[in-house]
Design an enzyme around this catalytic site. Structure first.
Site, PDB file in Angstrom:
ATOM      1  N   THR A   1      21.713  32.676  18.877  1.00  0.00           N
ATOM      2  CA  THR A   1      21.844  32.980  17.739  1.00  0.00           C
ATOM      3  C   THR A   1      21.544  35.003  18.435  1.00  0.00           C
ATOM      4  O   THR A   1      23.067  34.842  18.800  1.00  0.00           O
ATOM      5  CB  THR A   1      21.316  33.583  16.796  1.00  0.00           C
TER       6      THR A   1
ATOM      7  N   LYS B   1      15.770  27.777  22.845  1.00  0.00           N
ATOM      8  CA  LYS B   1      16.237  29.430  22.001  1.00  0.00           C
ATOM      9  C   LYS B   1      15.175  29.684  20.782  1.00  0.00           C
ATOM     10  O   LYS B   1      14.753  30.052  20.289  1.00  0.00           O
ATOM     11  CB  LYS B   1      17.755  28.957  21.321  1.00  0.00           C
TER      12      LYS B   1
ATOM     13  N   THR C   1       9.936  31.672  15.363  1.00  0.00           N
ATOM     14  CA  THR C   1      12.233  31.282  15.865  1.00  0.00           C
ATOM     15  C   THR C   1      12.569  30.964  16.993  1.00  0.00           C
ATOM     16  O   THR C   1      13.674  31.661  17.535  1.00  0.00           O
ATOM     17  CB  THR C   1      13.008  32.176  15.223  1.00  0.00           C
TER      18      THR C   1
ATOM     19  N   GLU D   1      14.295  40.788  21.956  1.00  0.00           N
ATOM     20  CA  GLU D   1      15.794  41.353  21.513  1.00  0.00           C
ATOM     21  C   GLU D   1      15.421  42.918  22.115  1.00  0.00           C
ATOM     22  O   GLU D   1      14.089  43.262  21.408  1.00  0.00           O
ATOM     23  CB  GLU D   1      15.761  41.183  19.664  1.00  0.00           C
TER      24      GLU D   1
ATOM     25  N   ASN E   1      17.954  44.236  14.913  1.00  0.00           N
ATOM     26  CA  ASN E   1      17.075  43.742  13.428  1.00  0.00           C
ATOM     27  C   ASN E   1      17.800  44.381  12.424  1.00  0.00           C
ATOM     28  O   ASN E   1      17.684  43.602  11.052  1.00  0.00           O
ATOM     29  CB  ASN E   1      15.399  43.727  13.543  1.00  0.00           C
TER      30      ASN E   1
ATOM     31  N   THR F   1      24.814  41.719   9.314  1.00  0.00           N
ATOM     32  CA  THR F   1      26.619  41.629   9.225  1.00  0.00           C
ATOM     33  C   THR F   1      27.360  42.092  10.637  1.00  0.00           C
ATOM     34  O   THR F   1      27.046  40.806  11.769  1.00  0.00           O
ATOM     35  CB  THR F   1      26.638  43.831   8.954  1.00  0.00           C
TER      36      THR F   1
END
Length: 470
Positions: free
Chosen positions: A199, A228, A239, A325, A465, A470
């Protein structure tokens, strides 16, 4: 006797990738056909070859789970030619996603036997989606069973993506036969499958290795795994999704204990942002295709396989942290000389999820007071574990030079700020907190150690985040 040959990061990949992002960079996908590369710092983590277990075939297929995805693979299928013994570890979040519930039920019904496939979609978590979400997850598994020609439930299902949205289930079901027909046991197939579950990941996470077991020294076994995850990572579990496959024969009763021990020292010892997701699943499948004696909990092979699996899971889980991230640092925090392991682990976890520690590391600030503060407020720590006048904090550089002592037995050191800044320039850093045995230190006791891996917080983490949907 045990021989290990690991195929992991092997430098630049033979094939090329493109990273396609949305308006602010939060969705990163891959196209092996494009004449570009992944970012230089990440390229070293992609294997250019592998040693994959016999009897397993995999594929990564484009569905378009998210409407904006018009060509990138987002459906992964892992399948064994023969039924496997299997085990899985799932999220502890109370809002367990539909695929988690269905996979749990399947494993319970089959008692860890007869599992043949794992199907995974990215782009939608199928979490908090009610009865319809459960039906969607079940239909994915049933469609794979149909392709396998099996009437009994034999497929585990996983999903990852945005919470609270229904799957475009018709599109997924239509493409499962295509995914099945594309199954292969080549390196490119494994890499494409690892890409399909991504993702916000910046690179697919795939490793493999060979090993032997004491009872069958002449047989070379293989172990492969993909995972992942880049955000909402703070197990138990976060996650992240993962699938580990081996062609070694493992008795069903040994699978869950092997996996639990491996996960406790790997996937449950990492943190990116302190959030625990609704979907986490790590599955372990063994088909025995390489032959030999089945591994049981009472055999010498069990201990040998436990070491292999734990080390392997650690290597795989660390790739998740390296892809955090917005992360710029990979940090190991090692709690030494604790009276008990669990207290050491809780302290390591507290440091790993502290925003103040993480932002200080991003800013290359040797603010050891934030580390010490986290040690002091860690919850659930046994009385007598932390004795201030016995506690020491150090930075361990990656270049092998002497550690930089920040606090020794509760007394602050005069810190060489220039050297501290130089150490913090590197991507990798190890923080050592020595508890001096706590209240047992005077008796020469308290030698337990726990390790956690985490990353820093950067401006990009907020950007990614803040604009995720969007």
């Amino acid at each position: 006797m045990m021989i290990l040959t690991k195929t992991g990061p092997l430098g630049p990949v033979t094939n090329s990738f493109i990273i396609a992002t949305t308006r602010r960079g939060q969705i990163r996908l891959y196209n092996i056909l494009q004449d570009t590369t992944i970012p230089e710092p990440k390229r070293k983590h992609i294997p250019s070859s592998g040693t994959y277990p016999k009897g397993f075939r995999v594929s990564g297929t484009h569905v378009g789970v998210k409407a904006a995805n018009t060509k990138y693979p987002d459906l992964a299928l892992i399948s064994s030619d023969e039924p496997c013994t299997a085990a899985a570890v799932f999220t502890t979040n109370k809002f367990q996603a539909a695929p988690v519930q269905i996979s749990k039920l399947t494993l319970d019904q089959r008692k860890g036997k007869g599992i043949q496939s794992v199907v995974i979609n990215s782009g939608c978590a199928n979490a908090v989606t009610g009865k319809g979400g459960l039906e969607d997850a079940q239909s994915m598994a049933s469609k794979v069973d149909e392709c396998n020609g099996i009437s009994e439930p034999s497929t585990l299902v996983m999903s990852t993506g945005v919470i609270g949205q229904r799957l475009p289930i018709s599109k997924i079901l239509d493409k499962i036969p295509t995914a099945y027909s594309n199954l292969a046991n080549t390196h490119n197939a494994w890499l494409a499958t690892a890409r399909a579950i991504c993702t916000t990941d910046t690179f697919p996470k795939l490793i493999s290795q060979t090993f032997t077991l004491p009872s069958s020294p002449g047989i070379t076994y293989s172990l492969a795994g993909m995972t992942k995850g880049a955000g909402m990572i703070h197990p138990n579990m976060a996650t992240l999704l993962g699938v580990l496959c081996t062609d070694a024969p493992v008795d069903a009763s040994a699978m869950k204990p092997l996996l639990l021990q491996a996960v406790s020292r790997s996937f449950n010892s990492i943190s990116i942002d302190g959030d625990t997701s609704t979907n986490d699943t790590i599955a372990f499948l063994a088909n025995g295709a390489a032959g030999g004696q089945p591994v049981t909990s009472s055999s010498a092979d069990y201990t040998a396989l436990q070491k292999v699996l734990t080390s392997f899971a650690q290597s795989l889980s660390q790739l998740v942290v390296r892809d955090g991230e917005g992360a710029t640092k990979f940090v190991t925090v090692r709690i030494q000389n604790s009276p008990c392991y669990e207290s050491a682990r809780r302290i390591a976890s507290t440091i790993a999820r502290s925003p103040l520690v993480k932002t200080a590391l991003y800013g290359r600030d040797a603010n050891w007071g934030r580390i010490l503060c986290a040690v002091g407020y860690a919850d659930g720590v046994t009385e007598g574990t932390v004795i201030p006048e016995r506690t020491s904090v150090s930075f361990k550089p990656v270049d092998g030079s002497p550690v930089l002592r920040l606090l020794v037995n509760g007394e602050p050191e005069v810190v060489d700020e220039e050297r501290a800044s130089a150490i913090l320039q590197d991507e990798d850093l190890e923080i050592i907190v020595d508890l001096g045995g706590g209240s047992k230190g005077e008796k020469g006791l308290g030698g337990e150690e726990a390790v956690y891996w985490f990353c820093d917080f950067s401006h990009e983490y907020v950007t990614i985040n803040g604009d995720y949907r969007t």
